[in-house]
Design an enzyme around this catalytic site. Structure first.
Site, short mmCIF file in Angstrom:
data_model
loop_
_atom_site.label_atom_id
_atom_site.label_comp_id
_atom_site.label_asym_id
_atom_site.label_seq_id
_atom_site.Cartn_x
_atom_site.Cartn_y
_atom_site.Cartn_z
N LYS A 89 -8.39 -1.75 -3.63
CA LYS A 89 -8.18 -0.59 -2.64
C LYS A 89 -9.29 0.45 -2.86
O LYS A 89 -9.53 0.61 -4.31
CB LYS A 89 -6.77 -0.08 -2.40
CG LYS A 89 -6.07 -1.06 -1.61
CD LYS A 89 -4.69 -0.35 -1.76
CE LYS A 89 -3.59 -1.22 -0.92
NZ LYS A 89 -3.65 -1.47 0.42
N ARG A 138 2.64 -10.32 3.05
CA ARG A 138 2.96 -11.56 3.67
C ARG A 138 3.40 -12.54 2.74
O ARG A 138 4.10 -13.77 2.96
CB ARG A 138 2.07 -11.55 4.81
CG ARG A 138 0.69 -12.16 4.28
CD ARG A 138 -0.40 -11.83 5.31
NE ARG A 138 -0.64 -10.53 5.56
CZ ARG A 138 -1.71 -9.61 6.37
NH1 ARG A 138 -2.22 -10.72 7.28
NH2 ARG A 138 -1.57 -8.53 6.63
N1 BES Z 1 0.90 -2.22 1.29
C1 BES Z 1 -0.34 -2.37 2.27
C2 BES Z 1 -0.23 -1.82 3.55
C3 BES Z 1 0.13 -0.24 3.70
C4 BES Z 1 -0.98 0.50 3.87
C5 BES Z 1 1.44 0.30 3.61
C6 BES Z 1 -0.71 2.19 3.70
C7 BES Z 1 1.62 1.81 3.77
C8 BES Z 1 0.44 2.46 3.57
C9 BES Z 1 -0.66 -3.93 2.50
O1 BES Z 1 -0.31 -4.60 1.35
C10 BES Z 1 -2.10 -3.92 2.69
O2 BES Z 1 -2.90 -3.72 1.94
N2 BES Z 1 -2.40 -4.26 3.94
C11 BES Z 1 -3.68 -4.50 4.30
C12 BES Z 1 -3.70 -6.02 4.97
C13 BES Z 1 -5.27 -6.39 5.28
C14 BES Z 1 -6.03 -6.48 3.96
C15 BES Z 1 -5.42 -7.77 6.23
C16 BES Z 1 -4.33 -3.51 5.27
O3 BES Z 1 -3.23 -2.98 6.03
O4 BES Z 1 -5.22 -2.89 5.30
MN MN Z 2 -1.90 -4.69 0.07
#
Ligand code: BES
Ligand code: MN
Ligand code: ZN
Length: 503
Positions: free
Chosen positions: A277, A351
């Site tokens: 990230k 997921r």
């Molecule tokens: N934990 C994150 C989602 C999240 C983001 C929760 C901000 C709370 C606040 C999750 O694991 C994630 O990174 N999701 C990605 C999925 C994508 C790579 C398909 C996302 O939402 O960008």
């Molecule tokens: Mn994630």
């Protein structure tokens, strides 16, 4: 904090302050507010007439008593318009009242225990929840909290003797539910160097011992034997041992149906892994275990409230980190039900851990219905902000029930679509499914991914990424703190109670 229930007249309370309520547009003051107004020679009425007190929801105005009452100050908490009144507004008003008194330096306060036409038991429950949740804060790592004030005693006062037993029942239940929610908040707010998968497993063990729950912790070796390749793929990059934590409550006995399953994502820190990230706000990802926290906390409350239903909580817990051992984009993982998954993004890890938890819940333990909660997608925050949780379900009766519970608890929900067309986006050239469908409808494709692992079991998925508040800029509101607010602990608990009552 010392919490007590008393029958009597709040106007005679000796302490630092009392909370009374006021509806918007109310002029003929009745009940506790009326009694206090009389002793103040009509001061509250005058302030209403002058437009200084409006009873708006969110308002909490302190009026000094100048020794006309045994208490120093009265806080008038607004309930908003009478025709818009809900149970949750009582919860909010109580929170606003006690928070305001705390800010004024009060330590020992009283709150009116029931409000308006609401049933006394429900009303008292909501009010005590508002008080406990409103006063909650996470200050254990600050060296000094001197300037913030602290309330150490709250007395809930009911003037009508006939309602007193109901008020006591409501308060007892409300305290258990609020304490569990505070636990979920504490866990989400704790940093990742404290709350590890092992920490959660140890906490679950302590709760199981104290409240007579059954505990099973599946470690890396056993997860391998069980074929949990999706869960292990995520855990692969971390030196912290992962844990699939299972807490079981047998309220209907072992001969009855296996019962409700509640599943919570617990990534104790989500760096994104190899698909790392951006560093800005990455610290918020210490809260990526909020679903798991709500699950453990709800199991604690369920064990105390003892509904006549079996409930199992499952918490897949691991870190998601990049390392020389970490899983990579392009890797193909095999979940416990045999389905293969092409990894597009190691940041779509939630997921993956849910996949194996849901196979274990539905196929191995035969739980039904099954409800999961996860901080799953940033897209959920974009879609609904932080005021409602997105609900994805294969069963309308279940999603309707969850929606209704959300309105009552104030953990508001909204049903989201899951049309099969969206599943095109997660078809893989190399495996049964891929773990990312790209940006369009990101929360929906995530839900459709998980659907591959629940079979025919009635199931609902709650995407709490926005509603639990893991982002800077979230605002405090009534009893809801701004970051890591415990959602959906109260929904989980009330779902167990509602399903038990239905039988
Ligand atoms: N934990 C994150 C989602 C999240 C983001 C929760 C901000 C709370 C606040 C999750 O694991 C994630 O990174 N999701 C990605 C999925 C994508 C790579 C398909 C996302 O939402 O960008
Ligand atoms: Mn994630
Ligand atoms: Zn995540």
């Amino acid at each position: 904090m010392n919490l007590q229930v008393q029958a009597g007249d709040i106007a005679t309370f000796k302490g630092d302050g009392i909370v009374v309520y006021l509806f918007e547009g109310e002029t003929a003051l009745t009940g506790a507010t009326g009694a206090v107004d009389k002793l103040l020679n009509g001061l509250i009425g005058k302030l209403i007439a002058k437009g200084e007190l409006k009873g708006k929801l969110g308002s909490a105005t302190i009026v000094h008593t100048l020794e006309k009452l045994a208490t120093d100050r009265v806080c008038v908490a607004g309930l908003g318009k009478p025709n818009e009144f809900t149970l949750d507004r009582a919860r909010q008003a109580a929170a606003n009242g006690v928070k305001q008194l705390r800010g004024a330096g009060a330590h020992n306060v009283a709150v009116v225990a029931s409000v308006g036409e609401l049933e006394a038991e429900q009303s008292a429950q909501a009010i005590v929840e508002g008080v406990v949740l409103g006063l909650w804060r996470f200050r254990k790592y600050h060296s000094s909290n001197e300037d913030l004030g602290a309330i150490d005693a709250v007395t809930l006062i009911e003037s009508e003797r006939a309602k007193f037993d109901a008020v006591e029942r409501g308060v007892a239940r409300g305290v258990i539910i609020a304490d569990a929610t505070c636990l979920a908040r504490d866990l989400a707010n704790e940093p990742g160097n404290t709350v590890t998968p092992t920490y959660l497993a140890n906490l679950a063990r302590a709760i199981a011992t104290k409240h007579n729950l059954e505990l099973d912790v599946i470690d890396r070796a056993r997860a391998k034997e069980l074929g949990m390749g999706a869960f292990l793929g995520v855990a692969q990059g971390s030196d912290e041992p992962p844990a699939m934590i299972i807490l079981r409550y047998w309220g209907a006995g072992k001969n009855a149906a296996p019962g409700l399953g509640i599943i919570g994502k617990a990534i104790t820190f989500d760096s994104g892994g190899i698909s790392i990230k951006p560093s800005e706000n990455m610290q918020d990802m210490k809260g990526d275990m909020a679903g798991g926290a709500a699950t453990i906390a709800a199991m604690q409350a369920i064990a105390q409230l003892k509904p006549a239903i079996n409930v199992t909580g499952i918490v897949p817990a691991t870190e998601n980190l990049p390392s020389g051992k970490a899983f990579k984009p392009g890797d193909i993982l095999r979940a416990a039900n045999g389905k293969t998954i092409e990894v597009i993004s190691t940041d779509a890890e939630g997921r993956l851990v849910l996949a194996d938890a849901l196979v274990y819940a539905t196929q191995t333990l035969k739980l039904a219905p099954v409800v999961d909660a996860a901080t799953l997608t940033g897209a959920m925050l974009i879609a609904l902000g932080n005021h409602r949780t997105g609900v994805f379900a294969n069963d309308v009766a279940l999603s309707d029930l969850i929606f209704k519970i959300g309105e009552e608890t104030g953990e508001k929900m909204w049903t989201m679509p899951m049309d099969a067309e969206y599943a095109e986006q997660i078809k893989s050239d190399w495996a049964d499914v891929k773990n990312s469908g790209g940006r369009p409808a990101g929360s929906i494709t995530a839900a459709l991914f998980i659907k591959n692992f629940v079979g025919d079991t009635p199931w609902a998925h709650l995407d709490i990424a926005g509603s639990v508040g893991l982002f800077s800029g979230a605002k405090e509101n009534g009893y809801k703190n701004k970051w890591g607010n415990g959602t959906p602990t109260r929904t989980f608990i009330n779902l167990a109670l509602a399903l038990a009552a239905k039988k």
